[in-house]
Design a protein around this motif. Structure first.
Motif, PDB file in Angstrom:
ATOM      1  N   GLU A 177      48.899  35.712  44.108  1.00 26.08           N
ATOM      2  CA  GLU A 177      48.577  36.665  43.049  1.00 26.08           C
ATOM      3  C   GLU A 177      49.626  36.601  41.963  1.00 26.08           C
ATOM      4  O   GLU A 177      50.750  36.153  42.191  1.00 26.08           O
ATOM      5  CB  GLU A 177      48.514  38.086  43.615  1.00 26.08           C
ATOM      6  CG  GLU A 177      47.267  38.333  44.441  1.00 26.08           C
ATOM      7  CD  GLU A 177      47.078  39.790  44.802  1.00 26.08           C
ATOM      8  OE1 GLU A 177      45.935  40.218  44.898  1.00 26.08           O
ATOM      9  OE2 GLU A 177      48.082  40.494  45.000  1.00 26.08           O
ATOM     10  N   ALA A 203      50.100  37.412  37.292  1.00 29.23           N
ATOM     11  CA  ALA A 203      49.402  37.504  36.014  1.00 29.23           C
ATOM     12  C   ALA A 203      48.782  36.149  35.663  1.00 29.23           C
ATOM     13  O   ALA A 203      49.155  35.123  36.231  1.00 29.23           O
ATOM     14  CB  ALA A 203      50.386  37.929  34.941  1.00 29.23           C
ATOM     15  N   GLU A 263      31.396  35.986  38.776  1.00 27.77           N
ATOM     16  CA  GLU A 263      30.506  37.057  39.201  1.00 27.77           C
ATOM     17  C   GLU A 263      29.171  36.463  39.603  1.00 27.77           C
ATOM     18  O   GLU A 263      28.585  35.692  38.848  1.00 27.77           O
ATOM     19  CB  GLU A 263      30.286  38.042  38.053  1.00 27.77           C
ATOM     20  CG  GLU A 263      31.499  38.889  37.778  1.00 27.77           C
ATOM     21  CD  GLU A 263      31.414  39.603  36.445  1.00 27.77           C
ATOM     22  OE1 GLU A 263      32.408  40.212  36.069  1.00 27.77           O
ATOM     23  OE2 GLU A 263      30.358  39.529  35.807  1.00 27.77           O
ATOM     24  N   GLY A 264      28.723  36.781  40.774  1.00 21.33           N
ATOM     25  CA  GLY A 264      27.412  36.309  41.192  1.00 21.33           C
ATOM     26  C   GLY A 264      27.469  35.020  42.000  1.00 21.33           C
ATOM     27  O   GLY A 264      26.427  34.473  42.357  1.00 21.33           O
ATOM     28  N   ASP A 268      32.041  38.506  43.978  1.00 23.62           N
ATOM     29  CA  ASP A 268      31.604  39.813  44.477  1.00 23.62           C
ATOM     30  C   ASP A 268      32.163  40.050  45.872  1.00 23.62           C
ATOM     31  O   ASP A 268      32.592  39.129  46.555  1.00 23.62           O
ATOM     32  CB  ASP A 268      30.074  39.856  44.561  1.00 23.62           C
ATOM     33  CG  ASP A 268      29.451  39.416  43.270  1.00 23.62           C
ATOM     34  OD1 ASP A 268      29.955  39.837  42.237  1.00 23.62           O
ATOM     35  OD2 ASP A 268      28.484  38.635  43.313  1.00 23.62           O
ATOM     36  N   ARG A 328      44.258  39.754  40.193  1.00 24.44           N
ATOM     37  CA  ARG A 328      44.257  41.175  40.538  1.00 24.44           C
ATOM     38  C   ARG A 328      43.383  42.007  39.620  1.00 24.44           C
ATOM     39  O   ARG A 328      43.721  43.128  39.251  1.00 24.44           O
ATOM     40  CB  ARG A 328      45.678  41.733  40.530  1.00 24.44           C
ATOM     41  CG  ARG A 328      46.517  41.093  41.586  1.00 24.44           C
ATOM     42  CD  ARG A 328      47.754  41.874  41.816  1.00 24.44           C
ATOM     43  NE  ARG A 328      48.581  41.929  40.620  1.00 24.44           N
ATOM     44  CZ  ARG A 328      49.804  42.414  40.606  1.00 24.44           C
ATOM     45  NH1 ARG A 328      50.316  42.895  41.697  1.00 24.44           N
ATOM     46  NH2 ARG A 328      50.510  42.438  39.510  1.00 24.44           N
ATOM     47  N   ALA A 329      42.271  41.413  39.189  1.00 23.62           N
ATOM     48  CA  ALA A 329      41.348  42.191  38.369  1.00 23.62           C
ATOM     49  C   ALA A 329      40.648  43.233  39.229  1.00 23.62           C
ATOM     50  O   ALA A 329      40.298  44.297  38.760  1.00 23.62           O
ATOM     51  CB  ALA A 329      40.320  41.268  37.735  1.00 23.62           C
ATOM     52  N   ARG A 330      40.407  42.888  40.465  1.00 18.92           N
ATOM     53  CA  ARG A 330      39.922  43.905  41.403  1.00 18.92           C
ATOM     54  C   ARG A 330      40.668  43.667  42.717  1.00 18.92           C
ATOM     55  O   ARG A 330      41.099  42.540  42.997  1.00 18.92           O
ATOM     56  CB  ARG A 330      38.403  43.782  41.581  1.00 18.92           C
ATOM     57  CG  ARG A 330      37.980  42.781  42.607  1.00 18.92           C
ATOM     58  CD  ARG A 330      36.501  42.858  42.905  1.00 18.92           C
ATOM     59  NE  ARG A 330      36.064  41.638  43.542  1.00 18.92           N
ATOM     60  CZ  ARG A 330      36.285  41.344  44.812  1.00 18.92           C
ATOM     61  NH1 ARG A 330      36.940  42.192  45.581  1.00 18.92           N
ATOM     62  NH2 ARG A 330      35.882  40.216  45.327  1.00 18.92           N
ATOM     63  N   PRO A 331      40.855  44.738  43.483  1.00 15.54           N
ATOM     64  CA  PRO A 331      41.623  44.546  44.717  1.00 15.54           C
ATOM     65  C   PRO A 331      40.869  43.691  45.734  1.00 15.54           C
ATOM     66  O   PRO A 331      39.662  43.833  45.888  1.00 15.54           O
ATOM     67  CB  PRO A 331      41.825  45.960  45.229  1.00 15.54           C
ATOM     68  CG  PRO A 331      40.942  46.848  44.447  1.00 15.54           C
ATOM     69  CD  PRO A 331      40.454  46.117  43.261  1.00 15.54           C
ATOM     70  N   ARG A 384      43.031  39.741  53.105  1.00 16.54           N
ATOM     71  CA  ARG A 384      44.483  39.633  52.971  1.00 16.54           C
ATOM     72  C   ARG A 384      45.155  39.349  54.311  1.00 16.54           C
ATOM     73  O   ARG A 384      46.084  38.571  54.408  1.00 16.54           O
ATOM     74  CB  ARG A 384      45.059  40.942  52.430  1.00 16.54           C
ATOM     75  CG  ARG A 384      44.871  41.120  50.966  1.00 16.54           C
ATOM     76  CD  ARG A 384      45.441  42.439  50.515  1.00 16.54           C
ATOM     77  NE  ARG A 384      45.129  42.676  49.129  1.00 16.54           N
ATOM     78  CZ  ARG A 384      45.791  42.153  48.103  1.00 16.54           C
ATOM     79  NH1 ARG A 384      46.826  41.380  48.334  1.00 16.54           N
ATOM     80  NH2 ARG A 384      45.439  42.385  46.868  1.00 16.54           N
ATOM     81  N   CYS A 426      45.591  35.859  55.391  1.00 18.55           N
ATOM     82  CA  CYS A 426      46.290  34.919  54.515  1.00 18.55           C
ATOM     83  C   CYS A 426      47.804  35.123  54.553  1.00 18.55           C
ATOM     84  O   CYS A 426      48.290  36.188  54.910  1.00 18.55           O
ATOM     85  CB  CYS A 426      45.842  35.138  53.073  1.00 18.55           C
ATOM     86  SG  CYS A 426      44.090  34.904  52.824  1.00 18.55           S
ATOM     87  N   LYS A 430      48.318  40.604  25.542  1.00 25.54           N
ATOM     88  CA  LYS A 430      48.073  39.435  26.370  1.00 25.54           C
ATOM     89  C   LYS A 430      49.334  38.574  26.371  1.00 25.54           C
ATOM     90  O   LYS A 430      49.660  37.932  25.382  1.00 25.54           O
ATOM     91  CB  LYS A 430      46.881  38.649  25.842  1.00 25.54           C
ATOM     92  CG  LYS A 430      46.422  37.646  26.861  1.00 25.54           C
ATOM     93  CD  LYS A 430      45.526  36.590  26.309  1.00 25.54           C
ATOM     94  CE  LYS A 430      45.502  35.387  27.236  1.00 25.54           C
ATOM     95  NZ  LYS A 430      46.795  34.713  27.385  1.00 25.54           N
TER      96      LYS A 430
END
Lengths: 439, 307
Positions: free
Chosen positions: B38, B40, B67-68, B135, B173-176, B182, B185, B232
């Motif tokens: 993880e 930035a 996504e998807g 997802d 880390r856009a979503r947990p 975890r 890993c 950014k």
């Protein structure tokens, strides 16, 4: 309260391999106590890797164990803290012991002084251990301020000790309670504070500095974009897994000589929800309300079927056109005339309940954004019950952290009447909005 | 492979590393654990997988998450069109049961990265990039694959791994990421490199860039990154791009004018670009400017170590 690790219990040097391995299981238990999820598998892995990398280099040992045990940035920070206090060098232990002794001594002195200062006040006042501790940890100026206040009203020429005793007690109690809450926050700690990248997501929204707002807005847009993606995906997904559309499949098949080369699936129709947002914009709430509205405006599905009402003492419907540009939200709120007054949730809900044509229907979701600090509590409860019976569901986003709810009667009362979600940080707010979007 | 050999391999791949990184890689490798990285965007998470592939002399199989993303795109898919054609061609010519069986054979199986990585005769490095973009359903599916190193394909049965890949998962880390994933890993968090490390990276990657310019570029980038106002933050790749562009333009000195003209290589937000004067002037006001700020336009005598 978490169990503190006593450094004197573990004097280990890197050379004692066997002792090291034995202590590893104790270390695992302490990690568990501190909230890390340690399985026997991981301990076995830790032993295996330690035997491979050896025990000579403390940094390598620490990194290897951290890789096995810590599974997130937060856990890494906690791990480092625990490791450093557990596997100490002897010098460090001696230094720490000395420091501890000094600290305990000065703490005992401070407590003694606090006891003396509090004792002489009046017979009717009663302070428990925790309050004395809070008093001892107050700053010198604050203690002086309280003592001055006490001397002024309770001095030798006191006019009416009974009359002032309660007032002084309430002033003291308030200061001590605030101090206790601060100590509690400090004990809980904010492991993210050192990591500016994630700090903003996990910090109390009310503590944001003005310079941090643009970054917070950037995060909100980013998260909202993601939720939108998930919503779209869910719709696509549900379309794909639904039944085969025979009519369209056969028609498409005609193009390829009757063989069903491309299959068509039935699509489910998305059910429209209607969202009514009731936003508290009184003084301290305006920033939080702005964040919530930014979220809602960014969510495709919610934004085009929602109505937003702003309230403090009175109620105004927000103009959908003005809400398009959230950068001007504060100006808009100021111009609307409801900004910065007291909060009367009861009056606002009453007006909303009596609106013609009716605002609420069974398909409506009412979302209240407020800290539940309102005048006329009984009226608010009554109107909330009325709104609840008319609207399909009632959600409440509260910027006060959940651990403080128990001190606030109004929050407790309201939480029983609807689904109240604590949103003191952006992360919690994002989770709440995700939950609303998928409900 | 021991720690020293791994270091040697990383050196051969010209990768700049520190002790922490190399120990983490070693632990993950020895324990056969997937490595979750993880940090930035742009700190070099993906690069680690590439370097590991080079160091271990393995093929890199990459799965870019979005996504998807579902099983059919990541694991396998039946070539439906080919199956259909086969049915039409062989109708009446072959035994029906045999035809059905043949339709679900390797010939009609489209292998996607995950299946390919576990069916490969030689172990590979599997990079699952930006797992946070996928997802939750996909994450759950991945969990099964990573813990058992086998997958079930209804028509064929269970496919067991013929070789165990070294798996690298990256996340911005856009979503947990779920705790369950975890737990399986080894974990690595990468921060932006400090001045010295970034300079070392730049020197290693672009040895032909003038050293004085390299120092100026890196110090400007470090300044942008340390500013709270910049939304950014520039990545290491952007630092390299910028240095390369300046070098290609024949620039030898990063003056404020040149900086303004080319800053688009590192700052990609209009709001951020508007702030550069403020940041640079803020840093260089008053007595604090000691000559370390090469890009501030003040004339100082500079003495740089050319390593």
């Amino acid at each position: 309260m978490r169990t503190a690790v006593t450094p004197t219990s573990t004097i280990i040097t890197m050379a004692d391999t066997e002792v090291y391995l034995e202590k590893l299981s104790l270390f695992g238990r302490i990690l568990r106590q501190e909230g890390l999820d340690i399985t026997p598998n991981e301990t076995a892995d830790a032993v295996r890797i330690l035997l491979e990398v050896g025990f000579d280099d403390r940094t390598v040992v620490k990194t290897a164990l951290r890789t096995v045990y810590a599974k997130s940035r937060d856990e890494q920070l906690r791990f480092d803290r625990i490791f450093d206090s557990f596997f100490l060098s002897e010098d460090a232990i001696r230094a720490l012991d000395k420091k501890h002794t000094q600290q305990e001594l000065s703490h005992a002195q401070a407590l003694e002084q606090a006891q003396q200062e509090l004792r002489g006040e009046t017979e009717s006042l009663f302070y428990n251990e925790a309050q004395r501790e809070a008093y001892a940890s107050l700053s010198e100026e604050e203690r002086q301020r309280l003592q001055n206040m006490k001397d002024r009203f309770m001095g030798p020429d006191s006019r009416n000790p009974e009359l002032y005793a309660n007032m002084i007690h309430s002033v003291f109690a308030r200061s001590l309670m605030e101090q206790q809450m601060m100590m509690e926050d400090a004990a809980l700690g904010n492991p993210y504070a050192i990591d500016p990248e994630i700090g903003l997501l996990f910090r109390d929204i009310s503590q944001f500095e003005d310079s941090e707002i643009p970054k917070a807005v950037y995060y909100i847009q980013d998260i909202a974009k993601r939720i939108n993606g998930e919503l779209t995906q869910r719709r696509k997904h549900s379309g794909r897994t639904s039944a085969l559309d025979f009519r369209r499949t056969i028609r498409r098949g005609l193009e390829t000589g009757g063989s069903f080369y491309r299959l068509a699936y039935r699509r489910r129709r998305a059910r429209r929800k209607q969202l009514v947002v009731l936003c508290d914009v009184s003084g301290s709430m305006v920033q939080f309300s702005e964040f919530v509205l930014r979220f809602i405006q960014s969510l495709n599905q919610a934004s085009d079927s929602s109505r937003v009402f702003l309230f403090s003492e009175e109620l105004r419907e927000a103009d959908a056109f003005h809400l398009q540009n959230m950068d001007l939200f504060r100006d808009y709120v100021r111009r609307s005339g409801v900004y910065g007054r007291g909060t009367d949730l009861g009056a606002a809900l009453k007006k909303l309940n009596e609106e013609k044509p009716p605002v609420f229907s069974p398909a409506t979701m009412l979302l209240i954004v407020s800290d539940a600090k309102t005048v006329n509590m009984s009226g608010a409860v009554q109107e909330l019950l009325r709104a609840r019976s008319r609207a399909g569901r009632v959600f409440w986003l509260n910027p006060i952290p959940e651990r403080k709810w128990k001190y606030l009667n109004s929050v407790q009362t309201m939480a029983e009447l609807c689904t109240m979600i604590s949103c003191s940080t952006l992360q919690e707010l994002a989770a709440a909005c995700r939950r609303l979007a998928f409900t | 492979m021991d720690l020293e050999t791994l270091k040697q391999k990383m050196d051969e791949a010209h990768y700049i590393y520190d002790e922490t990184l190399i120990t983490v890689l070693y632990v993950a490798l020895r324990l056969n654990r997937p490595l979750l990285i993880e940090g930035a965007a742009g700190v070099g998470k993906t690069e680690i997988a590439k370097v590991m592939a080079a160091a271990l002399d393995r093929e890199l199989v990459r799965l870019q998450c979005y996504e998807g993303l579902d099983e059919s795109k990541s694991l396998y898919e039946w070539n439906y069109q080919k199956q259909l054609l086969s049915i039409q061609v062989n109708m009446g010519r072959r035994d029906e049961d045999e035809l059905t069986r043949s339709l679900f054979s390797d010939e009609y199986l489209l292998e996607r990265p995950l299946l390919r990585s576990i069916r490969s005769p030689e172990p590979v490095v599997l990079l699952i990039d930006e797992i946070d973009k996928s997802d939750e359903e996909f994450e759950a599916f991945l969990l099964e694959l990573l813990s058992d190193m086998q997958v079930s394909i209804p028509e064929i049965g269970t496919v067991k791994a013929t070789s165990i890949p070294f798996v690298v998962l990256t996340s911005n880390r856009a979503r947990p990421i779920s705790d369950a994933l975890r737990r399986r890993c080894a974990y690595l968090y990468i921060e932006y490199p400090d001045m010295d490390k970034e300079l070392a990276i730049l020197r290693a990657r672009l040895p032909h860039v003038d050293d004085r310019l390299a120092v100026q570029v890196v110090s400007a980038v470090q300044k942008f990154r340390s500013s709270e106002a910049i939304l950014k933050k520039p990545s290491v790749a952007e630092t390299l791009d910028w240095a390369q562009a300046l070098d290609a333009l024949g620039v030898r000195e990063l003056t404020p004018e040149i900086l303004r003209g080319t800053v688009g290589f590192v700052l990609k937000n209009n709001e951020d670009i508007d702030l550069i004067d403020e940041i640079l002037n803020g840093e260089c006001d008053g007595a604090e400017c000691t000559g370390d700020h090469e890009d501030c336009g003040h004339s100082h005598e500079h003495h740089h170590h050319h390593g």
